[in-house]
Design a protein around this motif. Structure first.
Motif, PDB file in Angstrom:
ATOM      1  N   SER A  36       0.945  -1.229  -0.164  1.00 42.85           N
ATOM      2  CA  SER A  36      -0.125   0.430   0.310  1.00 42.85           C
ATOM      3  C   SER A  36       0.695   1.488  -0.351  1.00 42.85           C
ATOM      4  CB  SER A  36      -0.973  -0.256   1.100  1.00 42.85           C
ATOM      5  OG  SER A  36      -0.102  -0.085   2.411  1.00 42.85           O
ATOM      6  N   GLN A  37       2.433   1.400   0.317  1.00 45.54           N
ATOM      7  CA  GLN A  37       2.574   2.390  -0.062  1.00 45.54           C
ATOM      8  C   GLN A  37       3.498   2.404  -0.965  1.00 45.54           C
ATOM      9  OE1 GLN A  37       5.765   0.790   3.713  1.00 45.54           O
ATOM     10  NE2 GLN A  37       5.248   2.827   4.392  1.00 45.54           N
ATOM     11  N   HIS A  61       2.989   3.002  -5.363  1.00 40.13           N
ATOM     12  CA  HIS A  61       2.138   3.268  -6.300  1.00 40.13           C
ATOM     13  C   HIS A  61       3.061   3.132  -7.511  1.00 40.13           C
ATOM     14  CE1 HIS A  61      -1.300   4.055  -3.672  1.00 40.13           C
ATOM     15  NE2 HIS A  61      -0.615   4.501  -3.001  1.00 40.13           N
ATOM     16  N   LYS A 112      -4.795   9.404  -1.491  1.00 38.41           N
ATOM     17  CA  LYS A 112      -2.774   8.873  -0.537  1.00 38.41           C
ATOM     18  C   LYS A 112      -2.516  10.287  -0.484  1.00 38.41           C
ATOM     19  CE  LYS A 112      -1.478   5.200   0.802  1.00 38.41           C
ATOM     20  NZ  LYS A 112      -0.639   4.064  -0.217  1.00 38.41           N
ATOM     21  N   ALA A 138      -1.407  13.166   2.371  1.00 37.07           N
ATOM     22  CA  ALA A 138       0.384  12.904   2.572  1.00 37.07           C
ATOM     23  C   ALA A 138       0.300  14.411   2.493  1.00 37.07           C
ATOM     24  CB  ALA A 138       0.698  12.588   1.769  1.00 37.07           C
ATOM     25  N   ASP A 168       5.789   9.807   2.798  1.00 39.78           N
ATOM     26  CA  ASP A 168       4.145   9.203   3.471  1.00 39.78           C
ATOM     27  C   ASP A 168       3.803   7.549   2.549  1.00 39.78           C
ATOM     28  OD1 ASP A 168       2.306  10.634   5.684  1.00 39.78           O
ATOM     29  OD2 ASP A 168       3.535  12.230   3.839  1.00 39.78           O
ATOM     30  N   PHE A 169       4.268   7.976   0.960  1.00 47.85           N
ATOM     31  CA  PHE A 169       4.179   7.288   0.145  1.00 47.85           C
ATOM     32  C   PHE A 169       5.013   7.242  -0.980  1.00 47.85           C
ATOM     33  CE2 PHE A 169       1.568   9.814  -1.406  1.00 47.85           C
ATOM     34  CZ  PHE A 169       0.899  10.227  -3.093  1.00 47.85           C
TER      35      PHE A 169
END
Ligand code: FAD
Ligand code: FES
Length: 511
Positions: free
Chosen positions: A244-245, A247, A261, A265, A349-350
């Motif tokens: 999920s982190q 993309h 997201k 974020a 965050d991602f």
């Protein structure tokens, strides 16, 4: 109040206001109109491109056509028809009457009717595998050309064909509405009798039996087949990062997931400094999210556009607050911390990974079609098996401009190949010889790339990158292979025509 720069064309305009080859703008019943003079003839068409409303008055008139300055769509001045993608819809067109020293616009000319009663000579049915730019443009052209037999698009995507380039630009930045993204409405598919199968992956292709097998077990016969399976993002394992982190960005669903997201974020790490990665960076900055970009390259985009353009793009992003970590990779991820190869730790965050794509070849390989780092096609976009065509990101074709077999990942090329493949499915034997073109948008700077220059030995810059006003020419052996332009749209169109003319001259010599 009448606008002196845009006269009401109901009252006509003086012929003397238009030199041969000249253009003028006016209005007719509230619509902006472009009037063009070619010799003794006058034409009047809608002034805004049907793709993204590019100003056709700033485009290039070539014969009885006008080309859009923004992404090189081409319209017939006689009918308004969109002759070349990325525009798929006609612009308005008016009958022009010449009376005394004035010309007057009269009624609108109807859009052209389908050219051929193609079904009689066409295949019993057409199946298109792939609901992207190439697939949709092919289906659209089949109907435009008068084919009214069974026509199916099978797509693994969960949404109808979308304006994929928008997914990393305005839509991702939050400046384009949701309904701008689909290329066509549900009504279009109904009206055109295009059977659109979504969430449907084709698992195998039986060439002899002329049928495809879907993952859900369904079989479907075809008279002619177009493989427009596109490309898939390359996946890069990042040790310690959860699914999920991480993309990727290819589909509408991917773009939506990044938007969700980004809403909560503070900081995103973009891995890869290619076009997709940098467009994501720009869109995230527009949303106010902090952005770091990590890539092993010395400069962004250096391989495609050279060090000078790469440096310019880097400075542009830095001026918008992006932090680059070039010459580095992500070594690992733990919790919210990305550790780079230099040992730098970033709290993010991602991650969005834009590390390239691979053509989707599984189906073609399984069926035994000729493969050469893409589905091999001839100049008519036909694969090694008669009646099976390929177009778009998945296809490698003989490019007459470079004399090489190339495969590119450009929206305009994919759509134009879809259009040409459609005509060839109907037996028109049209060679695909368009000059490759793509554009990329970074904040308010549009970069247009024309041609193909994988192997170049010289780069010449006319104008100034820093002033955002230049043409960069890529040459080999003194010959121009590609031209990048910033704020020089007309120059890009002239370069396109020059490359087309060069090819015509070559062909005349050979004939
Ligand atoms: C975010 C993003 C931004 C971009 N921006 C630009 C840009 O600014 N300018 C530019 O020139 N280009 C841009 N591109 C590239 C451009 O979008 C591609 O070149 C173009 O989409 C290629 O079209 P295509 O039809 O070949 O493939 P795609 O559009 O990828 O479509 C492939 C289709 O095939 C389907 N498919 C694949 N395998 C199967 C199967 N086995 N069964 C059923 N269906 C299958 C997929 O689901 C998909 O519907 C961008 C790409 C992305 C992802
Ligand atoms: S706006 Fe005209 S081609 Fe895109």
């Amino acid at each position: 109040m009448s606008n002196p720069e845009k006269p009401d064309l109901k009252n006509g305009i003086l012929v003397t206001e238009l030199q041969d080859g000249g253009k003028a703008l006016g209005v007719m019943d509230g619509e902006d109109v472009l009037v063009v003079r070619r010799g003794a003839e006058f034409f009047a068409v809608g002034a805004n491109c049907s793709h993204y409303h590019g100003p056709l008055a700033e485009g290039l008139v070539v014969g009885e056509t006008v080309r859009c300055p923004w992404h090189h769509a081409c319209f017939s001045l006689r009918t308004g028809e969109a002759l070349r993608a990325p525009a798929l819809d006609s612009v308005s067109c008016w009958r022009v009457e010449h009376l005394g020293d004035r010309i007057f616009l009269r009624e609108k000319v109807s859009p052209p009717a389908p050219r051929h009663a193609a079904t009689a000579n066409g295949p019993s049915s057409v199946v298109i595998v792939g609901g992207g730019g190439a697939g949709l443009a092919a289906a659209d052209m089949l109907r435009r050309e008068g084919y009214d037999g069974p026509l199916t698009i099978v797509s693994a995507d969960d949404s109808p064909p979308v304006d994929r380039p928008n997914l990393s630009k305005d839509y991702l930045a939050g400046t384009a509405q949701e309904d701008w993204v689909p290329l066509r409405s549900a009504d279009y598919y109904r009206a055109q009798k295009i059977n659109l199968l979504l969430n449907s992956r084709v698992s195998s292709l039986d060439i002899k039996g002329k049928q495809i097998l879907l993952e859900n077990g369904k079989k479907m016969e075809f008279g002619a087949l177009l493989l427009a399976t596109g490309a898939d993002p390359v996946h890069l394992p990042i040790a310690g990062a959860t699914e999920s982190q991480i993309h990727y960005l290819r589909t509408f669903a991917d773009s939506r997931a990044i938007i969700v997201k980004a809403a909560s974020a503070k900081r995103v790490l973009v891995v890869g400094a290619g076009f997709i990665g940098l467009e994501v960076a720009a869109s995230m900055r527009t949303r106010g999210t902090s952005v770091d970009v990590v890539a092993p390259d010395r400069q962004p985009l250096e391989r495609v556009m050279g060090a000078e353009v790469g440096l310019f793009v880097r400075k542009l992003h830095e001026s918008h607050g992006v932090t680059f970590h070039l010459g580095e990779t992500v070594k690992g991820f733990s919790g919210r911390t990305a550790t780079l190869s230099s040992g730098t730790n970033l709290d993010v965050d991602f991650l969005v990974l834009g590390v390239g794509v691979r053509p989707s070849l599984a189906l073609a390989e399984q069926a035994g079609l000729a493969i050469d780092r893409g589905i091999s096609v001839n100049e008519y976009l036909e694969t090694s098996v008669a009646g099976i065509f390929a177009a778009g990101d998945a296809a490698r074709w003989p490019d007459p401009h470079t004399g090489e077999r190339i495969r590119v990942e450009h929206w305009v090329v994919a759509e134009r190949q879809g259009q040409v493949a459609a005509k060839n499915i109907l037996g028109q034997s049209q060679k695909f010889d368009a000059v490759p073109f793509f554009w990329s948008q970074h904040y308010d700077v549009a970069i247009n790339y024309l041609g193909h220059a994988e192997k170049r030995d010289a780069v010449e810059i006319d104008g100034s990158l820093d002033a955002r006003d230049c043409a960069v020419t890529y040459k080999r052996g003194g010959r121009t292979l590609a031209v990048v332009t910033i704020s020089r749209d007309l120059q890009s169109l002239h370069a396109e025509v020059a490359m087309e003319d060069e090819l015509l001259t070559q062909r005349r010599h050979v004939a």
